[in-house]
Enzyme design. Structure first.
Site, short mmCIF file in Angstrom:
data_model
loop_
_atom_site.label_atom_id
_atom_site.label_comp_id
_atom_site.label_asym_id
_atom_site.label_seq_id
_atom_site.Cartn_x
_atom_site.Cartn_y
_atom_site.Cartn_z
N ARG A 89 -14.26 1.92 6.08
CA ARG A 89 -13.36 1.01 5.39
C ARG A 89 -12.24 0.59 6.33
O ARG A 89 -11.86 1.35 7.23
CB ARG A 89 -12.78 1.68 4.16
CG ARG A 89 -13.84 2.16 3.20
CD ARG A 89 -13.31 2.26 1.81
NE ARG A 89 -13.17 0.92 1.24
CZ ARG A 89 -14.15 0.29 0.59
NH1 ARG A 89 -15.32 0.84 0.44
NH2 ARG A 89 -13.95 -0.91 0.10
N VAL A 90 -11.74 -0.59 6.10
CA VAL A 90 -10.65 -1.13 6.93
C VAL A 90 -9.37 -0.98 6.12
O VAL A 90 -9.08 -1.79 5.25
CB VAL A 90 -10.96 -2.59 7.31
CG1 VAL A 90 -9.78 -3.23 8.00
CG2 VAL A 90 -12.19 -2.63 8.20
N THR A 91 -8.66 0.08 6.40
CA THR A 91 -7.53 0.45 5.57
C THR A 91 -6.21 0.36 6.33
O THR A 91 -6.19 0.38 7.56
CB THR A 91 -7.69 1.90 5.06
OG1 THR A 91 -7.90 2.76 6.18
CG2 THR A 91 -8.85 2.04 4.09
N GLU B 250 -4.68 7.68 9.18
CA GLU B 250 -4.50 8.59 8.04
C GLU B 250 -3.00 8.84 7.85
O GLU B 250 -2.35 9.46 8.70
CB GLU B 250 -5.26 9.89 8.31
CG GLU B 250 -5.04 10.99 7.29
CD GLU B 250 -5.38 10.55 5.87
OE1 GLU B 250 -6.44 9.95 5.65
OE2 GLU B 250 -4.55 10.79 4.98
N SER B 251 -2.47 8.35 6.73
CA SER B 251 -1.01 8.34 6.56
C SER B 251 -0.38 9.72 6.67
O SER B 251 0.69 9.89 7.24
CB SER B 251 -0.65 7.71 5.22
OG SER B 251 -1.21 8.45 4.14
N TYR C 248 -5.43 5.74 -8.68
CA TYR C 248 -6.61 4.94 -8.29
C TYR C 248 -7.84 5.38 -9.06
O TYR C 248 -8.68 4.58 -9.46
CB TYR C 248 -6.87 5.05 -6.78
CG TYR C 248 -5.89 4.25 -5.97
CD1 TYR C 248 -6.14 2.91 -5.68
CD2 TYR C 248 -4.72 4.81 -5.49
CE1 TYR C 248 -5.24 2.16 -4.95
CE2 TYR C 248 -3.81 4.07 -4.76
CZ TYR C 248 -4.07 2.75 -4.49
OH TYR C 248 -3.18 2.00 -3.77
N CYS D 98 0.83 -1.22 0.00
CA CYS D 98 0.00 0.00 0.00
C CYS D 98 0.86 1.26 0.00
O CYS D 98 1.70 1.44 0.88
CB CYS D 98 -0.89 -0.05 1.24
SG CYS D 98 -1.71 1.51 1.62
N TRP E 37 -8.26 -6.92 4.20
CA TRP E 37 -6.88 -7.29 4.54
C TRP E 37 -6.89 -8.41 5.58
O TRP E 37 -7.66 -8.36 6.54
CB TRP E 37 -6.13 -6.11 5.14
CG TRP E 37 -5.87 -4.96 4.21
CD1 TRP E 37 -6.39 -3.72 4.32
CD2 TRP E 37 -4.98 -4.94 3.08
NE1 TRP E 37 -5.89 -2.91 3.32
CE2 TRP E 37 -5.03 -3.64 2.55
CE3 TRP E 37 -4.17 -5.88 2.45
CZ2 TRP E 37 -4.30 -3.25 1.43
CZ3 TRP E 37 -3.44 -5.51 1.33
CH2 TRP E 37 -3.51 -4.22 0.84
N1 LIG Z 1 -6.39 8.01 3.52
C1 LIG Z 1 -5.78 6.82 3.83
C2 LIG Z 1 -5.96 5.85 2.67
C3 LIG Z 1 -5.48 4.48 3.01
C4 LIG Z 1 -5.96 3.45 2.00
O1 LIG Z 1 -6.87 3.69 1.20
N2 LIG Z 1 -5.35 2.25 2.04
C5 LIG Z 1 -5.77 1.19 1.13
C6 LIG Z 1 -4.62 0.32 0.71
S1 LIG Z 1 -3.57 1.03 -0.48
C7 LIG Z 1 -6.71 0.26 1.83
O2 LIG Z 1 -6.41 -0.22 2.91
N3 LIG Z 1 -7.84 -0.06 1.20
C8 LIG Z 1 -8.80 -0.98 1.70
C9 LIG Z 1 -10.21 -0.51 1.51
O3 LIG Z 1 -10.40 0.64 1.09
O4 LIG Z 1 -11.11 -1.26 1.80
C10 LIG Z 1 -4.32 7.10 4.14
O5 LIG Z 1 -3.67 7.86 3.42
O6 LIG Z 1 -3.84 6.57 5.13
#
Ligand SMILES: N[C@@H](CCC(=O)N[C@@H](CS)C(=O)NCC(=O)O)C(=O)O
Length: 316
Positions: A121-123, A139-140, A185, A56, A89
């Site tokens: 969302r689980v990010t 949030e990165s 994206y 990611c 994930w």
């Molecule tokens: N705004 C978040 C975006 C993080 C993000 O979208 N991560 C993606 C992976 S590249 C994710 O985990 N996606 C899973 C989903 O949206 O369900 C950040 O910058 O931390």
């Protein structure tokens, strides 16, 4: 793809608007670690864990800041499996992709531990506080600033957001977000020709412009590496291997831009950074996870890219 709704997992499609444009959802955990502890999350060695995916680009920024700030001992880190399917994930039962804190099987379990009614969302990335059992932040852009500024006592390495450049860094982070970081994206997940063309055009207009800028300065904000560069880097280093083919961002490649290509190699050469670039996992994640984009899940063997070619940008 799926998301949590009041603590329960629901599967569905990528969020999109009426014109077929991909819509990124807002993140939900926005706490802060502070040097003085005033936020309830004091900067302490051994207290925090970063859950990332090596694939990611957003999580990759946080892994880089952890390395370049010398925080590898102070903050633990682990990665989820590269494949992300309908369960989101996942962790493996053991080995590199296991959950070292709780032995959970899904990243969503970590979200539900933090908030049993979690919706969203689980990010990745996820910054976890082992002491309070909370997600501090996911949030990165905010996490990299905390790693950069709040761990002064424990960190080494330069300041990647010095006060004299802060406004410019914020501006560049804003400027690259929509057309570049998120632009790939928007191109890749577009479901109409018009939405795709809109995203890909904006993306390459931005890349062309930064190519010009980098002809006159070594880094995005001048002669010092800043957070903006690490944010740009994680998109560019993936570009030719995944965004060019898989996401159809194929007007040009990064290797076709002399300045951007040298710039990526320059950042890649920064001590510790090459080890954070896991192209095998990057390719595996993108090409196998997005079934609607690549139903055969075949992972291309190429392209052959050598990020270690001397960049020659010292004098710029
Ligand atoms: N705004 C978040 C975006 C993080 C993000 O979208 N991560 C993606 C992976 S590249 C994710 O985990 N996606 C899973 C989903 O949206 O369900 C950040 O910058 O931390």
């Amino acid at each position: 793809m799926g998301m949590l709704v009041e603590g329960r997992w629901k599967t569905g499609e990528f969020p999109k608007d009426e014109e077929g444009r991909f819509v990124r959802q807002k993140t939900t955990f926005r706490g802060r670690i502070t040097a003085d502890g005033s936020s309830g999350h004091p900067a302490e060695a051994g207290r925090y864990h970063l859950y990332i995916s090596w694939a990611c680009p957003w999580a990759h920024r946080t892994a880089i800041l952890r390395t370049v700030k010398g925080l590898e001992e102070a903050i633990s880190l682990s990665s989820v499996e590269p494949y992300m399917g309908k369960d989101g994930w996942t962790f493996s039962a053991e080995g590199e992709f296991a959950d070292p804190l709780f032995g959970e099987s899904h990243l969503r379990d970590i979200y539900v531990r933090a908030d049993p009614d979690a919706t969203g969302r689980v990010t990745t990335p996820v910054l976890w506080d082992k002491e309070t059992g909370e997600i501090v932040n996911n949030e990165s852009r905010e996490i990299i600033r905390m790693l950069d500024h709040e761990f002064e006592e424990l960190a080494s390495g330069p300041d990647f957001c010095p006060s004299d450049l802060e406004d410019e860094i914020e501006q560049v982070l804003d400027e690259i977000y929509e057309p570049v970081n998120n632009g790939v994206y928007r191109a890749g997940f577009a479901t109409t020709q018009a939405a795709y063309e809109e995203a890909v055009t904006e993306l390459f207009e931005a890349l062309d412009r930064w190519e010009d800028v980098l002809g006159g300065r070594r880094y995005l904000c001048g002669d010092r590496i800043t957070e903006a560069d690490w944010a740009m880097f994680t998109t560019l280093v993936r570009f030719d291997a995944v965004y060019h083919g898989h996401f159809k961002c194929n007007i040009r490649r990064i290797v076709d831009y002399p300045n951007l290509w040298g710039y990526v190699r320059d950042l890649y050469a920064y001590p510790g950074v090459a080890e954070t670039v896991r192209l095998d996992q990057i390719k595996k994640h993108y090409y196998t996870s997005h079934e609607s984009v690549n139903p055969t899940r075949i992972v291309p063997v190429g392209p052959a890219i050598d990020f270690t070619i001397p960049h020659g940008r010292e004098g710029i």
